[in-house]
Design a protein around this motif. Sequence first.
Motif, PDB file in Angstrom:
ATOM      1  N   ALA A  40       0.809  -1.223   0.000  1.00 58.45           N
ATOM      2  CA  ALA A  40       0.000   0.000   0.000  1.00 58.45           C
ATOM      3  C   ALA A  40       0.845   1.277   0.000  1.00 58.45           C
ATOM      4  CB  ALA A  40      -0.930  -0.004   1.207  1.00 58.45           C
ATOM      5  N   LYS A  41       2.143   1.169   0.166  1.00 57.00           N
ATOM      6  CA  LYS A  41       2.993   2.373   0.214  1.00 57.00           C
ATOM      7  C   LYS A  41       2.850   3.258  -1.026  1.00 57.00           C
ATOM      8  CE  LYS A  41       6.407   1.177   3.622  1.00 57.00           C
ATOM      9  NZ  LYS A  41       7.809   0.949   3.931  1.00 57.00           N
ATOM     10  N   PRO A  42       2.740   2.695  -2.233  1.00 65.06           N
ATOM     11  CA  PRO A  42       2.567   3.575  -3.399  1.00 65.06           C
ATOM     12  C   PRO A  42       1.262   4.373  -3.363  1.00 65.06           C
ATOM     13  CG  PRO A  42       3.217   1.383  -4.112  1.00 65.06           C
ATOM     14  CD  PRO A  42       2.942   1.316  -2.640  1.00 65.06           C
ATOM     15  N   LEU A  43       0.358   3.983  -2.493  1.00 64.27           N
ATOM     16  CA  LEU A  43      -0.927   4.664  -2.403  1.00 64.27           C
ATOM     17  C   LEU A  43      -0.919   5.787  -1.360  1.00 64.27           C
ATOM     18  CD1 LEU A  43      -3.248   1.531  -2.516  1.00 64.27           C
ATOM     19  CD2 LEU A  43      -2.467   2.943  -4.422  1.00 64.27           C
ATOM     20  N   ALA A  44       0.255   6.115  -0.846  1.00 60.85           N
ATOM     21  CA  ALA A  44       0.372   7.183   0.146  1.00 60.85           C
ATOM     22  C   ALA A  44      -0.161   8.485  -0.442  1.00 60.85           C
ATOM     23  CB  ALA A  44       1.821   7.346   0.583  1.00 60.85           C
ATOM     24  N   PRO A  93      -0.553   8.223 -10.523  1.00 60.31           N
ATOM     25  CA  PRO A  93       0.766   7.637 -10.755  1.00 60.31           C
ATOM     26  C   PRO A  93       0.646   6.341 -11.554  1.00 60.31           C
ATOM     27  CG  PRO A  93       0.176   7.515  -8.420  1.00 60.31           C
ATOM     28  CD  PRO A  93      -0.906   8.243  -9.133  1.00 60.31           C
ATOM     29  N   PRO A  94       1.694   6.004 -12.311  1.00 57.89           N
ATOM     30  CA  PRO A  94       1.634   4.772 -13.088  1.00 57.89           C
ATOM     31  C   PRO A  94       1.536   3.561 -12.150  1.00 57.89           C
ATOM     32  CG  PRO A  94       3.833   5.744 -13.196  1.00 57.89           C
ATOM     33  CD  PRO A  94       2.948   6.710 -12.468  1.00 57.89           C
ATOM     34  N   GLY A  95       0.764   2.582 -12.536  1.00 61.74           N
ATOM     35  CA  GLY A  95       0.624   1.352 -11.754  1.00 61.74           C
ATOM     36  C   GLY A  95      -0.347   1.450 -10.606  1.00 61.74           C
ATOM     37  N   LEU A  96      -1.136   2.518 -10.549  1.00 65.69           N
ATOM     38  CA  LEU A  96      -2.068   2.716  -9.450  1.00 65.69           C
ATOM     39  C   LEU A  96      -3.113   1.601  -9.383  1.00 65.69           C
ATOM     40  CD1 LEU A  96      -3.098   4.456  -7.103  1.00 65.69           C
ATOM     41  CD2 LEU A  96      -4.499   5.699  -8.755  1.00 65.69           C
ATOM     42  N   ALA A  97      -3.676   1.248 -10.514  1.00 72.61           N
ATOM     43  CA  ALA A  97      -4.707   0.201 -10.551  1.00 72.61           C
ATOM     44  C   ALA A  97      -4.135  -1.136 -10.096  1.00 72.61           C
ATOM     45  CB  ALA A  97      -5.303   0.081 -11.950  1.00 72.61           C
ATOM     46  N   GLU A  98      -2.932  -1.453 -10.553  1.00 77.37           N
ATOM     47  CA  GLU A  98      -2.294  -2.717 -10.157  1.00 77.37           C
ATOM     48  C   GLU A  98      -1.984  -2.728  -8.660  1.00 77.37           C
ATOM     49  OE1 GLU A  98      -1.049  -0.795 -12.733  1.00 77.37           O
ATOM     50  OE2 GLU A  98      -1.986  -1.966 -14.320  1.00 77.37           O
ATOM     51  N   ALA A  99      -1.534  -1.580  -8.143  1.00 72.76           N
ATOM     52  CA  ALA A  99      -1.223  -1.493  -6.709  1.00 72.76           C
ATOM     53  C   ALA A  99      -2.487  -1.686  -5.884  1.00 72.76           C
ATOM     54  CB  ALA A  99      -0.569  -0.152  -6.388  1.00 72.76           C
TER      55      ALA A  99
END
Length: 150
Positions: A100-104, A114-120
């Motif tokens: 979940a860190k990329p979702l900060a 940000p790129p890859g949001l859906a995958e994250a």
Amino acid sequence: EALVSPALDDAIVLAASADRAVAAARDVLGDALAKAGELTDVPGASEGLTVLQSRLDAVSSKASSLRSDISEQRARAQMPEAVKAVATCEGKVSAALEAAKPLAADSLDGPAPPPGLAEACKRVLELEQEASRSCVVARQLVEAQTPQDA
């Protein structure tokens, strides 16, 4: 636990056997005390029987202690399984948090996602479900080890 459980089961059988023997002995002793009470002309007729009654009480107390000790030992034998389940749960929760860190919030403030949001997001949901199932299992194991009268 596989080695301990049969021994504990045997000990429970022995404690139950002791209880039955004590109950039978108390019946006989009760009859003997009643007859001794009728012997008014024989001084001290019931003193020896009261000593036996005290011994029976001690045996009964030891059988009760044995049952209590067996319950504790059974819980201790099963506790490593609960500890392992809790550690697994903690690991899965940590993995979900890491994913979940990329979702900060500060990484989502830009004009475009940000790129890859859906995958994250998808990965976090998958890991959260795994962690949730793992935590349910851990909770059940821990609750099974917790005394109900506490």
